[in-house]
Design a protein around this motif. Structure first.
Motif, short mmCIF file in Angstrom:
data_model
loop_
_atom_site.label_atom_id
_atom_site.label_comp_id
_atom_site.label_asym_id
_atom_site.label_seq_id
_atom_site.Cartn_x
_atom_site.Cartn_y
_atom_site.Cartn_z
N ALA A 29 11.27 35.71 45.53
CA ALA A 29 9.80 36.21 45.64
C ALA A 29 9.45 35.83 47.07
CB ALA A 29 8.99 35.43 44.76
N LYS A 30 9.76 35.02 47.96
CA LYS A 30 9.31 34.59 48.95
C LYS A 30 10.34 34.98 50.34
CE LYS A 30 5.97 31.26 47.83
NZ LYS A 30 4.75 31.87 48.52
N SER A 31 9.78 35.65 51.20
CA SER A 31 10.67 35.95 52.53
C SER A 31 10.73 34.72 53.38
CB SER A 31 10.19 37.30 53.13
OG SER A 31 8.91 37.18 53.53
N THR A 32 9.80 33.91 53.27
CA THR A 32 9.58 32.85 54.24
C THR A 32 10.66 31.54 53.76
OG1 THR A 32 7.70 31.97 53.07
CG2 THR A 32 7.40 33.28 55.07
N VAL A 33 11.19 31.63 52.80
CA VAL A 33 11.92 30.77 52.02
C VAL A 33 13.48 30.90 52.13
CG1 VAL A 33 12.43 29.04 50.26
CG2 VAL A 33 10.14 29.84 50.60
N TYR A 34 14.15 30.19 52.76
CA TYR A 34 15.74 30.24 53.21
C TYR A 34 16.73 29.24 52.14
CZ TYR A 34 14.74 33.83 56.63
OH TYR A 34 14.25 34.93 57.34
N LEU A 35 17.63 29.58 51.76
CA LEU A 35 18.49 28.55 51.17
C LEU A 35 19.97 28.15 51.70
CD1 LEU A 35 18.26 26.58 48.62
CD2 LEU A 35 19.25 28.52 47.16
N PHE A 36 20.08 26.93 52.16
CA PHE A 36 21.53 26.89 52.70
C PHE A 36 22.03 25.75 51.79
CE2 PHE A 36 24.14 24.11 55.39
CZ PHE A 36 24.86 24.85 55.85
N ILE A 37 23.19 26.09 51.18
CA ILE A 37 23.90 25.37 50.01
C ILE A 37 25.17 25.08 50.57
CG2 ILE A 37 24.85 25.30 47.88
CD1 ILE A 37 23.07 27.84 47.20
N TYR A 38 25.58 23.44 50.74
CA TYR A 38 26.65 23.00 51.29
C TYR A 38 27.33 22.24 50.03
CZ TYR A 38 29.77 21.13 54.86
OH TYR A 38 30.75 20.62 55.80
N ASP A 39 28.54 22.82 49.73
CA ASP A 39 29.25 22.36 48.60
C ASP A 39 30.43 21.43 48.95
OD1 ASP A 39 30.48 22.03 46.15
OD2 ASP A 39 30.68 24.29 45.71
N ASN A 40 30.26 20.35 48.80
CA ASN A 40 31.33 19.33 48.98
C ASN A 40 32.58 19.19 47.97
OD1 ASN A 40 31.00 18.13 51.97
ND2 ASN A 40 29.10 17.44 51.02
N SER A 41 32.21 19.98 46.83
CA SER A 41 33.29 19.86 45.99
C SER A 41 34.89 20.35 46.23
CB SER A 41 32.91 20.86 44.58
OG SER A 41 31.39 20.56 44.40
N PRO A 42 35.79 19.90 45.35
CA PRO A 42 37.09 20.18 45.78
C PRO A 42 37.38 21.66 45.49
CG PRO A 42 37.03 18.52 44.13
CD PRO A 42 35.80 18.80 44.03
N LYS A 43 36.55 22.37 44.96
CA LYS A 43 36.83 23.97 44.68
C LYS A 43 35.23 24.71 45.05
CE LYS A 43 40.85 23.88 41.46
NZ LYS A 43 41.42 24.17 40.19
N SER A 44 35.47 25.73 45.50
CA SER A 44 34.17 26.42 45.55
C SER A 44 33.88 27.20 44.18
CB SER A 44 34.57 27.48 46.75
OG SER A 44 35.37 28.66 46.37
N HIS A 45 32.81 27.73 44.28
CA HIS A 45 32.18 28.70 42.96
C HIS A 45 31.36 29.72 43.52
CE1 HIS A 45 28.94 25.85 43.55
NE2 HIS A 45 28.02 26.92 42.77
N GLU A 46 31.15 30.42 42.49
CA GLU A 46 30.39 31.81 42.87
C GLU A 46 29.08 31.52 42.04
OE1 GLU A 46 30.46 34.61 44.78
OE2 GLU A 46 32.11 34.00 45.71
N ASP A 47 27.90 32.40 42.74
CA ASP A 47 26.78 32.40 41.97
C ASP A 47 25.98 33.55 42.63
OD1 ASP A 47 24.61 30.49 40.36
OD2 ASP A 47 23.51 31.85 42.04
N GLU A 48 25.28 34.37 41.86
CA GLU A 48 24.66 35.67 42.16
C GLU A 48 23.65 35.36 43.39
OE1 GLU A 48 21.67 37.26 39.67
OE2 GLU A 48 21.44 35.28 38.56
N LEU A 49 23.10 34.36 43.72
CA LEU A 49 22.29 33.81 44.81
C LEU A 49 23.08 33.87 45.99
CD1 LEU A 49 19.73 31.44 43.43
CD2 LEU A 49 19.31 34.00 43.30
N PHE A 50 24.43 33.66 45.92
CA PHE A 50 25.03 33.18 47.30
C PHE A 50 24.82 34.50 48.15
CE2 PHE A 50 27.62 29.68 45.33
CZ PHE A 50 26.40 28.93 45.22
N HIS A 51 24.80 35.87 47.83
CA HIS A 51 24.97 37.04 48.18
C HIS A 51 23.67 37.50 48.90
CE1 HIS A 51 29.03 37.23 46.77
NE2 HIS A 51 28.42 36.83 45.42
N LEU A 52 22.51 36.77 48.62
CA LEU A 52 21.26 37.38 49.09
C LEU A 52 21.39 37.01 50.55
CD1 LEU A 52 18.71 36.01 46.19
CD2 LEU A 52 19.72 38.23 46.40
N LYS A 53 20.43 37.75 51.22
CA LYS A 53 20.35 37.88 52.55
C LYS A 53 19.69 36.40 53.23
CE LYS A 53 15.88 40.49 53.18
NZ LYS A 53 15.41 41.54 53.94
#
Length: 277
Positions: A31-55
């Protein structure tokens, strides 16, 4: 005009969709263009999520588990890239409050304020912020809502740092990859002669390190190394208090903690610090 905010959340062995704030963060990012999300994953394996592809979302996987400091430095760099105003540090266990986020977006930033923080509750009691002019213990005084120039320590999660603070302090200290990074951060903010604004909001957070009966020997090793580094090299006027506290802690651990490695590690640290006296 709203502040441009980068929310930096650090994951470990948890998928983003399983975090308590996921549904709310998803709605905000959409909803908000002024909010950005930076996700740093320290897990042994990566994973996927639909949000990861948003600009306005960036996902980084670090299978080496480099810790918090490197993750926060990545979030700070992302803040610079998007020309943001504030970075919000968030642990995977923290439940983000909608009103708190709205407040951060609408804040009139003050150059004198080094950090904006909520009151954080864990297991029914306030764990952050606390006054840190004296050695922090169970009886430490707790700030109320307001602006403070006194020494205050807050946990990382829920802390919002203006871009000006990040520019002044430089990078997060990689010598504290996990434990005691929060102590170093607020010590540094005080060294910069900046104030702390405690906002009128409560956030829930599950802080497992409150109970030595519940932590592993590996995690305790990280804690005790971080403590010694902090009091020996940074907040040095509390170093003697820290040594005394280790001895008292060792006695309590001997009586209450089944994992005998915990109290033995505390005692070995105490002896080591006494030899260097």
């Amino acid at each position: 005009m709203e502040n441009k905010l980068v929310i930096t959340i650090v994951l470990y062995q948890t998928e983003f969709s399983q975090t308590p704030s996921y549904d709310y963060l998803k709605s905000v990012i959409m909803a908000k263009s002024t909010v950005y999300l930076f996700i740093y994953d320290n897990s042994p394996k990566s994973h996927e999520d639909e949000l990861f592809h948003l600009k306005n979302v960036r996902y980084i996987h670090d299978g080496a588990n480099s810790g918090l400091a490197k993750a926060y430095n990545g979030g700070s760099q992302y803040l610079t890239e998007v020309q943001g105003d504030l970075i919000l540090l968030l642990d995977q266990d923290t439940m983000l409050d909608e009103k708190y986020l709205d407040t951060l977006l609408e804040l009139k930033l003050d150059a004198a304020i080094g950090a904006y923080v909520p009151i954080v509750i864990s297991h029914g009691r306030q764990i952050s912020p606390v006054f840190s002019d004296k050695y922090i213990g169970a009886g430490s005084d707790l700030p109320k809502v307001g602006v403070y120039s006194e020494k205050i320590m807050c946990i990382n999660s829920g802390t919002a740092l203006p871009k000006s603070t990040l520019d002044s302090m430089g990078a997060f200290n990689l010598a504290f990859p996990l434990d005691f990074l929060d102590h170093w951060l607020f010590w540094k903010i005080h060294q910069l002669n900046k104030k702390i604004s405690v906002l009128e909001f409560h956030l829930g957070h599950d802080l497992s390190v409150l109970d030595y009966r519940m932590i592993s020997s590996k995690r305790y090793e990280s804690i005790i190394q971080g403590e010694t580094l902090f009091y020996k090299n940074y907040d040095q006027d509390k170093f003697d208090s820290h040594r005394r506290h280790l001895l008292l802690r060792m006695v309590k651990q001997f009586l209450r903690v089944k994992n005998r490695k915990i109290w033995r590690r505390t005692f070995s640290e105490y002896r080591s610090l006494m030899k260097g006296k």
